[in-house]
Design an enzyme around this catalytic site. Structure first.
Site, mmCIF file in Angstrom:
data_model
loop_
_atom_site.group_PDB
_atom_site.id
_atom_site.type_symbol
_atom_site.label_atom_id
_atom_site.label_comp_id
_atom_site.label_asym_id
_atom_site.label_seq_id
_atom_site.Cartn_x
_atom_site.Cartn_y
_atom_site.Cartn_z
ATOM 1 N N SER A 126 -39.530 -85.787 24.966
ATOM 2 C CA SER A 126 -38.856 -84.807 25.730
ATOM 3 C C SER A 126 -38.406 -83.751 25.689
ATOM 4 O O SER A 126 -38.318 -82.619 25.739
ATOM 5 C CB SER A 126 -37.383 -85.670 26.862
ATOM 6 N N CYS A 168 -38.021 -75.071 10.239
ATOM 7 C CA CYS A 168 -39.338 -74.165 10.524
ATOM 8 C C CYS A 168 -38.676 -72.655 9.411
ATOM 9 O O CYS A 168 -39.587 -72.249 8.194
ATOM 10 C CB CYS A 168 -38.971 -73.981 12.143
ATOM 11 N N ASN A 204 -42.423 -71.753 14.653
ATOM 12 C CA ASN A 204 -41.592 -72.943 14.814
ATOM 13 C C ASN A 204 -41.310 -73.933 15.481
ATOM 14 O O ASN A 204 -41.485 -75.030 14.958
ATOM 15 C CB ASN A 204 -40.138 -72.268 15.160
#
Length: 351
Positions: A10, A149, A318
């Site tokens: 999700s 990231c 990212n």
């Protein structure tokens, strides 16, 4: 086909993983897992995914081992620590996108992830690092921990200085700027549109955990050394994309020509790292908008003679190179596929 499972279906990274896996010629989406969204279809969770995959989100148990060859954990670090302990030695490959196993040194891990209880023995089994820098270690690796990231951009930016030129970096000051998707889907007042829009938010001005993992990795990678590496992080009014500016102070002597040659040589043959000249395009690069939707990281190194420093800029999406795309890249290497399989999409501009 390689059967893939996504846990944390999700979330933003989970949705991006589903998108990339279902377009991949050699991966088959065989399982989607989670907790709060059990019973829901991926298309309900992610409006961009209208396809019916015939799957709904399921709880994660050890029985997943019968359904998948690789499982991607796009879960918060505490959940990843528990799930990795459950699935290690049952699933052929576990690829974790969280920070649970990124920092090898126990003391440093406890400093940056005090709420993440993990087994030291299990942590030592994980291969950590950007695929471009640890490619050989990923082949047949059962446990892989992907960098954050910011850490991906910083490490790709600094690696040629330490690993190619062998420089001792006395001080590295990193300025990081990231879009709102970097914070995931957690509801925080500071992330609400009235406060985030048109704002530059200093959410981590005196230190960031991704700097800790970069320092930990580079120390183990050897060659040149890194003395002090600190970071300030800011939220900017973007959804996707980030830029890191690393200000490097070293006692070594290096000029612009040497820098450009070293970076070009170091990343020769690497599909997803584009060594740029700052002024080569219509807009100055690296710029996050020039890599959005792609698995590219754009890198530039500049010699600031007057300031006695090296300025290294790195930009990436990212959610792709900083998360899901890099996860698929690692899986490609792990299973002996061409590294770029399923990841050849070009950036979208404007975005």
């Amino acid at each position: 086909m390689i059967r893939a499972g996504v846990v944390g279906a999700s979330g933003l990274a989970g949705g991006e993983l589903i998108r990339l896996i279902t377009q991949h010629p050699e991966l088959e989406l065989a399982f989607v897992g989670g907790s709060s969204s059990v019973g829901r279809r991926p298309a309900e969770l992610h409006p961009n995914l209208r396809i019916d995959f015939g799957l709904t989100v399921q709880p994660v148990t050890e029985d997943i081992a019968d359904q998948v060859d690789v499982v991607f954990l796009a879960t918060p670090a505490p959940a990843s620590a528990e799930l990795a302990a459950l699935l290690a030695d049952r699933v052929p490959s576990v690829i974790d996108l969280s920070g649970a196993f990124r920092i090898r040194t126990p003391e440093l891990h406890r400093r940056w992830y005090p709420k993440v209880d993990r087994s030291t023995e299990l942590a030592d089994r994980f291969v950590y690092g950007v695929p471009e820098l640890v490619r050989d270690q990923l082949v047949d690796a059962p446990l892989i921990s992907l960098p954050g990231c910011y850490a991906t951009a910083i490490t790709l930016g600094l690696a040629p200085l330490t690993l190619e030129l062998g420089l001792d970096l006395r001080t590295v000051l990193v300025d990081g700027k990231s879009g709102s998707s970097g914070g995931g889907l957690h509801l925080r007042t500071a992330d609400l549109h009235p406060f985030r829009n048109n704002a530059i938010t200093p959410y981590s001005p005196t230190g960031h955990r991704h700097a800790g993992e970069v320092a930990d990795f580079l120390a183990r990678a050897k060659s040149g050394s890194v003395g002090s590496l600190t970071m300030s992080a800011y939220g900017v009014p973007l959804v996707r994309g980030l830029l890191t500016s690393s200000y490097v102070f070293t006692d070594g002597t290096v000029d612009q020509r040497t820098l450009q040659r070293a970076y070009t040589r170091f990343y020769k043959g690497d599909r997803f790292v584009r060594v740029r000249r700052h002024d080569e395009t219509l807009i100055p690069v690296p710029d996050p908008q020039a890599v959005l939707g792609s698995n590219y990281c754009d890198v530039t190194a500049l010699h600031d003679e007057e300031g006695g420093r090296i300025v290294v800029l790195a930009a990436l999406d990212n959610l792709v190179k900083g998360a899901a795309g890099q996860a698929v890249q690692a899986a490609n290497i792990r299973f002996g596929l061409p590294e770029e399989t399923g990841l050849t999409m070009q950036p979208v501009l404007p975005a």
